[in-house]
Structure formats: structure tokens, C-alpha cells
Motif scaffolding. Structure first.
Motif, short mmCIF file in Angstrom:
data_model
loop_
_atom_site.label_atom_id
_atom_site.label_comp_id
_atom_site.label_asym_id
_atom_site.label_seq_id
_atom_site.Cartn_x
_atom_site.Cartn_y
_atom_site.Cartn_z
N LYS A 69 -8.48 13.47 3.45
CA LYS A 69 -8.01 12.59 4.53
C LYS A 69 -6.54 12.23 4.38
CE LYS A 69 -12.62 10.56 5.11
NZ LYS A 69 -13.42 9.30 5.13
N LYS A 70 -5.82 12.94 3.51
CA LYS A 70 -4.39 12.74 3.27
C LYS A 70 -4.08 11.39 2.64
CE LYS A 70 -2.90 15.97 6.84
NZ LYS A 70 -1.99 16.21 8.00
N ILE A 71 -5.07 10.78 2.00
CA ILE A 71 -4.84 9.50 1.34
C ILE A 71 -3.88 9.68 0.17
CG2 ILE A 71 -5.94 7.65 -0.01
CD1 ILE A 71 -8.43 8.06 1.75
N GLY A 72 -4.06 10.76 -0.59
CA GLY A 72 -3.16 11.02 -1.71
C GLY A 72 -1.72 11.19 -1.26
N SER A 73 -1.52 11.92 -0.17
CA SER A 73 -0.17 12.13 0.37
C SER A 73 0.46 10.80 0.80
CB SER A 73 -0.22 13.09 1.56
OG SER A 73 -0.76 14.33 1.18
N LYS A 74 -0.34 9.94 1.42
CA LYS A 74 0.16 8.64 1.87
C LYS A 74 0.53 7.76 0.68
CE LYS A 74 -2.49 8.84 6.17
NZ LYS A 74 -3.63 8.28 6.94
N LEU A 75 -0.26 7.81 -0.39
CA LEU A 75 0.07 7.05 -1.59
C LEU A 75 1.36 7.57 -2.23
CD1 LEU A 75 -3.50 6.69 -3.13
CD2 LEU A 75 -2.03 4.79 -2.42
N MET A 76 1.54 8.88 -2.24
CA MET A 76 2.76 9.46 -2.81
C MET A 76 3.99 9.05 -2.00
SD MET A 76 2.11 11.23 -5.59
CE MET A 76 3.37 12.49 -5.77
N LEU A 77 3.86 8.99 -0.67
CA LEU A 77 4.97 8.55 0.16
C LEU A 77 5.31 7.09 -0.11
CD1 LEU A 77 4.22 10.30 3.57
CD2 LEU A 77 6.06 10.83 1.96
N ALA A 78 4.26 6.27 -0.30
CA ALA A 78 4.49 4.86 -0.63
C ALA A 78 5.21 4.75 -1.98
CB ALA A 78 3.17 4.10 -0.66
N ALA A 79 4.84 5.61 -2.91
CA ALA A 79 5.48 5.62 -4.22
C ALA A 79 6.95 6.01 -4.10
CB ALA A 79 4.76 6.58 -5.16
N GLU A 80 7.24 7.00 -3.28
CA GLU A 80 8.61 7.44 -3.11
C GLU A 80 9.46 6.36 -2.45
OE1 GLU A 80 8.78 11.31 -1.27
OE2 GLU A 80 7.37 12.18 -2.72
N LYS A 81 8.88 5.66 -1.47
CA LYS A 81 9.62 4.56 -0.84
C LYS A 81 9.89 3.46 -1.85
CE LYS A 81 9.73 1.44 3.12
NZ LYS A 81 10.31 0.31 2.32
N TRP A 82 8.90 3.12 -2.66
CA TRP A 82 9.09 2.09 -3.69
C TRP A 82 10.19 2.53 -4.66
CZ3 TRP A 82 8.93 1.81 -8.98
CH2 TRP A 82 8.88 0.53 -9.55
N ALA A 83 10.17 3.79 -5.05
CA ALA A 83 11.18 4.30 -5.98
C ALA A 83 12.58 4.20 -5.37
CB ALA A 83 10.86 5.74 -6.35
#
Length: 223
Positions: free
Chosen positions: A168-182
């Protein structure tokens, strides 16, 4: 080979634990072991019995570029004062299914569970991590990612999506959130480690435009 005694690991596992490193391939008869368990970290594959190789650690990195990133509203920062939910603990255990502490049969499964429980507890209290994001569906944690800043690098610690929610692309969405936080925390690159045996994770990081920086061969040598 020079080895380092690991006090915390020794107390936790109830056996003397050591850590050694080698830059080039060595033969089994060149390794003099102390009694107990030695983690051997090598830049090249070592000519040992196959059963001793418990992990090929792959490090992925991505150079960050400033861009607008929309974070899914179902992703939240796990509150510092919150207790660990049953679902969050289960996600943590799922993240470690390819861990060398899981697949080494000489390490009791309850020690693997305790090890990962300590990891998420110390992530949520922000001693291991600077940020913990979860993805919620109907108030239930179904995805997890932990982040730690080290100078200009953001390191991902745990990443997990519940097995029944995958695709469901949950992993991709979490990675994008991580990149924004970074990016928000002035990091120039983001780093994540996984096991080569975890083919799904390796394929996922490549799809997310992460590049392999290095491989490390990890052996558990018992005596």
C-alpha cells in the motif's frame, strides 16, 4: 586479529562477547578465538564454514536535495510520553526477521525479542533516536521508522510495515517523511542498513533511489 570485549553484550547474552575486524580475507586457522562469542566484521567474505556467516550488511545512502515533500496525514511523531503499543512492538519484531540475532540458533529467541524491545523502548524515549514516526490506520500503528541525526547524516534505525498492510506504499510514505525530517534538520544525506538476505528491502531501497555504499560480512564465531 585484535578483538574488543563487549561488556553490554556479554551481560545481556550471559556469555563473553567480543568484536573483531578484518580488512582482507583470512582463513579459519588464522583466527584465535576467546571462549564465548566473537562478532567478526569483514570487508571481504572470509573462507569459513558457511554456517558461520550470519549477515551480509548492506549500507544504502542517498544524497538529499531540497524539494517540496508532502507527508501523509496518517504519519505522526510517536509521543515521547506514550507507552509502547502492542502493535508497535510487533512491528519492531517484524523489522528484525533477518537480524543475525534472530537467525543464529545459538541465541535464544527470547533474547532476540528482548533485544528488539529495548531498541524500540530506547527509540521512543529518544535516547537511541531523535524521531520516531508511525503510520496509523484506524488508530492502529501499521508502520514504523526511527531516525537519528549524526552531524550532517540522518540514519534510519528501524523500518517496518505490518505484513498484512504491505503493498500500500506505506513504506515509501514513511521514507519520504524521513527525508523531509532529514532536510528540515539540515542533513545532507540519509543512510539505512539492511541484510542482503532481505531481498524485499534491498529492492525497495533501490526503487527509492538509494545507492549501495558498502557491504560488510558479519560472522558469529562460537567457542
Amino acid at each position: 586479529m585484535i578483538v574488543e570485549y563487549l561488556e553490554w553484550d556479554s551481560i545481556f547474552f550471559g556469555v563473553d562477547v567480543y568484536r573483531g575486524k578484518c580488512k582482507s580475507a583470512v582463513k579459519a586457522n588464522e583466527i584465535q578465538l576467546n571462549k564465548g562469542l566473537t562478532y567478526l566484521f569483514c570487508e571481504e567474505e572470509v573462507k569459513l564454514l558457511e554456517k558461520y556467516l550470519f549477515d551480509v550488511k548492506v549500507t544504502f545512502t542517498k544524497i538529499l536535495t531540497h524539494r517540496r515533500i508532502e507527508v501523509d496525514s496518517k504519519i505522526i511523531s510517536y509521543p515521547l510520553e506514550n507507552k509502547i503499543s502492542r502493535e508497535l512492538l510487533n512491528l519492531t519484531y517484524q523489522s528484525g526477521q533477518y537480524s543475525r540475532f534472530k537467525i543464529d540458533t545459538k541465541i535464544p529467541n527470547d533474547k532476540f525479542l528482548e533485544f528488539y524491545k529495548l531498541w524500540i523502548l530506547n527509540s521512543v524515549n529518544r535516547s537511541f533516536s531523535d524521531e520516531v514516526f508511525t503510520y496509523k490506520i484506524d488508530g492502529i500503528d501499521v508502520g514504523l521508522i526511527t531516525l537519528k541525526k549524526d552531524k550532517e547524516t540522518c540514519k534510519i534505525g528501524l523500518l517496518s510495515v505490518d505484513e498484512v498492510q504491505r503493498g500500500k506504499k506505506i513504506g515509501s510514505k514513511l521514507m519520504l517523511a524521513a527525508e523531509k525530517w532529514a532536510l528540515d534538520n539540515e542533513c545532507k544525506e540519509i543512510l539505512v542498513e539492511t541484510q542482503e538476505q532481505n531481498k524485499i528491502a534491498v529492492t525497495f531501497y533501490k526503487r527509492m533511489k538509494y545507492n549501495i555504499e558498502q557491504k560488510e560480512y558479519i560472522y558469529h564465531l562460537w567457542r
